[in-house]
Design a protein around this motif. Structure first.
Motif, PDB file in Angstrom:
ATOM      1  N   GLY A  36       0.741  -1.122  -0.180  1.00 34.30           N
ATOM      2  CA  GLY A  36      -0.002   0.032  -0.029  1.00 34.30           C
ATOM      3  C   GLY A  36       0.789   1.170   0.029  1.00 34.30           C
ATOM      4  N   GLU A  37      -0.126   2.383  -0.125  1.00 35.65           N
ATOM      5  CA  GLU A  37       0.709   3.746  -0.113  1.00 35.65           C
ATOM      6  C   GLU A  37      -0.071   4.641   0.647  1.00 35.65           C
ATOM      7  N   ALA A  38       0.336   5.736   1.152  1.00 37.14           N
ATOM      8  CA  ALA A  38      -0.418   6.907   1.675  1.00 37.14           C
ATOM      9  C   ALA A  38       0.354   8.189   1.338  1.00 37.14           C
ATOM     10  N   SER A  39      -0.527   9.210   1.119  1.00 33.10           N
ATOM     11  CA  SER A  39      -0.095  10.290   0.657  1.00 33.10           C
ATOM     12  C   SER A  39      -0.039  11.453   1.772  1.00 33.10           C
ATOM     13  N   ASN A  40      -0.417  11.128   2.918  1.00 33.77           N
ATOM     14  CA  ASN A  40      -0.156  12.146   4.034  1.00 33.77           C
ATOM     15  C   ASN A  40       0.006  11.603   5.402  1.00 33.77           C
ATOM     16  N   GLY A  41      -0.033  12.334   6.340  1.00 36.58           N
ATOM     17  CA  GLY A  41       0.376  11.674   7.517  1.00 36.58           C
ATOM     18  C   GLY A  41      -0.904  11.002   8.268  1.00 36.58           C
ATOM     19  N   ILE A  42      -2.071  11.599   7.945  1.00 34.04           N
ATOM     20  CA  ILE A  42      -3.292  10.935   8.713  1.00 34.04           C
ATOM     21  C   ILE A  42      -3.804   9.563   8.009  1.00 34.04           C
ATOM     22  N   ALA A  43      -3.538   9.558   6.873  1.00 34.79           N
ATOM     23  CA  ALA A  43      -3.942   8.436   5.838  1.00 34.79           C
ATOM     24  C   ALA A  43      -2.651   7.473   6.499  1.00 34.79           C
ATOM     25  N   ALA A  44      -1.463   7.884   6.511  1.00 40.68           N
ATOM     26  CA  ALA A  44      -0.399   6.803   6.956  1.00 40.68           C
ATOM     27  C   ALA A  44      -0.649   6.030   8.494  1.00 40.68           C
ATOM     28  N   VAL A  45      -1.171   6.664   9.028  1.00 40.71           N
ATOM     29  CA  VAL A  45      -1.633   6.342  10.583  1.00 40.71           C
ATOM     30  C   VAL A  45      -2.660   5.133  10.464  1.00 40.71           C
ATOM     31  N   ALA A  46      -3.717   5.522   9.457  1.00 41.87           N
ATOM     32  CA  ALA A  46      -4.718   4.656   9.407  1.00 41.87           C
ATOM     33  C   ALA A  46      -4.256   3.279   8.539  1.00 41.87           C
ATOM     34  N   ALA A  47      -3.470   3.690   7.598  1.00 44.88           N
ATOM     35  CA  ALA A  47      -2.914   2.269   6.742  1.00 44.88           C
ATOM     36  C   ALA A  47      -1.873   1.431   7.661  1.00 44.88           C
ATOM     37  N   GLY A  67       6.320  12.937   9.889  1.00 44.46           N
ATOM     38  CA  GLY A  67       6.628  11.480  10.019  1.00 44.46           C
ATOM     39  C   GLY A  67       6.713  11.270  11.652  1.00 44.46           C
ATOM     40  N   THR A  68       7.241  12.334  12.340  1.00 46.59           N
ATOM     41  CA  THR A  68       7.495  11.957  13.671  1.00 46.59           C
ATOM     42  C   THR A  68       6.127  12.058  14.460  1.00 46.59           C
ATOM     43  N   GLU A  69       5.028  12.667  14.061  1.00 50.66           N
ATOM     44  CA  GLU A  69       3.676  12.837  14.465  1.00 50.66           C
ATOM     45  C   GLU A  69       3.134  11.587  14.322  1.00 50.66           C
ATOM     46  N   VAL A  70       3.386  11.046  12.902  1.00 53.11           N
ATOM     47  CA  VAL A  70       2.686   9.808  12.639  1.00 53.11           C
ATOM     48  C   VAL A  70       3.071   8.766  13.767  1.00 53.11           C
ATOM     49  N   LEU A  71       4.518   8.565  13.846  1.00 48.49           N
ATOM     50  CA  LEU A  71       5.069   7.612  14.953  1.00 48.49           C
ATOM     51  C   LEU A  71       4.376   7.600  16.101  1.00 48.49           C
ATOM     52  N   ARG A  72       4.104   8.837  16.660  1.00 52.52           N
ATOM     53  CA  ARG A  72       3.357   9.008  18.079  1.00 52.52           C
ATOM     54  C   ARG A  72       2.152   8.562  18.175  1.00 52.52           C
TER      55      ARG A  72
END
Length: 248
Positions: A36-47, A67-72
């Motif tokens: 899969g792919e994600a184009s932004n941080g919010i989508a990244a967390v969900a994916a 990216g750091t906020e995604v990790l949190r």
């Protein structure tokens, strides 16, 4: 990593061309499976939490969430490789728990080197990216720093650093006769150092007390710190007052 196993991988980047380029290169690697792919941080967390990939290529600078906020925000903890167009983010990437980082634009050779590290690390005990990030962002003193050496980023034990020096917009960490540049402020660095080991002796210098031979007065009556190896650093008047009892 078991022979024949494929590592499930997710690509996160807000630039479509960057995602397509990464996908093309990864499709050539037989033991990588892009799921899969994600184009932004919010989508990244969900994916990431839904698809639970083993590996994520994560852009640091994105709109919405970095990216750091995604990790949190993650529940699932994959192996993380940060991608960034900014060289100063490299040290941050390692401090926040990334296995490696890729500085854009990068080619197949650099990606292959990263993939070799990933393959070697698979199956080895490791702290999660979140755990390492939490440790790095906590108020606990740092035990190591990551510095650039040529095209590589290598860890240095904080205990081996003799002194830190402000040099323009950078900090020079002096260890083993070598100077390493860090893209942080001296104030930020001071907050993360063990105050029992490191002392701010001047607005431009922090010394490792384990490497101080003596605090003493020079011929002009100024207090100086004499370090192992012969280096002498001036102590500010304000700090000298605190150190007077140590001066011979």
């Amino acid at each position: 990593m078991n022979e024949g196993a494929r590592i499930t991988t997710l690509i996160v980047d807000d630039e479509p061309i960057a995602r397509a380029g990464m996908r093309r290169m990864l499709d050539e690697v037989e033991w990588i499976e892009c799921i899969g792919e994600a184009s932004n941080g919010i989508a990244a967390v969900a994916a990431i939490d839904t698809l639970t990939p083993e590996l994520v290529f994560l852009d640091i600078q994105m709109p919405g969430l970095t990216g750091t906020e995604v990790l949190r925000r993650l529940t699932h903890q994959p192996i993380v490789v940060f991608t960034t167009a900014y060289a100063q983010h490299a040290v941050t990437a390692f401090e926040l728990g990334a296995l490696d980082y890729l500085l854009k634009p990068f080619g197949e050779e650099r990606l292959r080197a990263t993939l070799d590290r990933i393959r070697a690390a698979m199956g080895e005990p490791r702290a999660s990216a979140f755990d390492r990030m939490s440790e790095a962002m906590s108020r606990a003193p740092m035990s190591r720093l990551f510095v650039r050496t040529g095209r590589s980023i290598v860890p240095i034990s904080v205990a081996d650093i003799v002194w830190f020096e402000a040099v323009g917009d950078y900090i020079a960490a002096h260890a083993g006769g070598t100077q390493h540049l860090l893209h942080v402020s001296l104030n930020q660095l001071e907050e993360r150092l063990d105050p029992q080991r490191f002392a701010r002796i001047h607005r431009t210098h922090i010394v490792n007390l384990d490497h101080v031979v003596a605090f003493k007065s020079d011929l002009n009556g100024h207090v100086v710190a004499e370090l192992r190896g012969g280096k002498v650093l001036q102590v500010s008047r304000a700090k000298a007052r605190d150190l007077r009892k140590l001066v011979q």
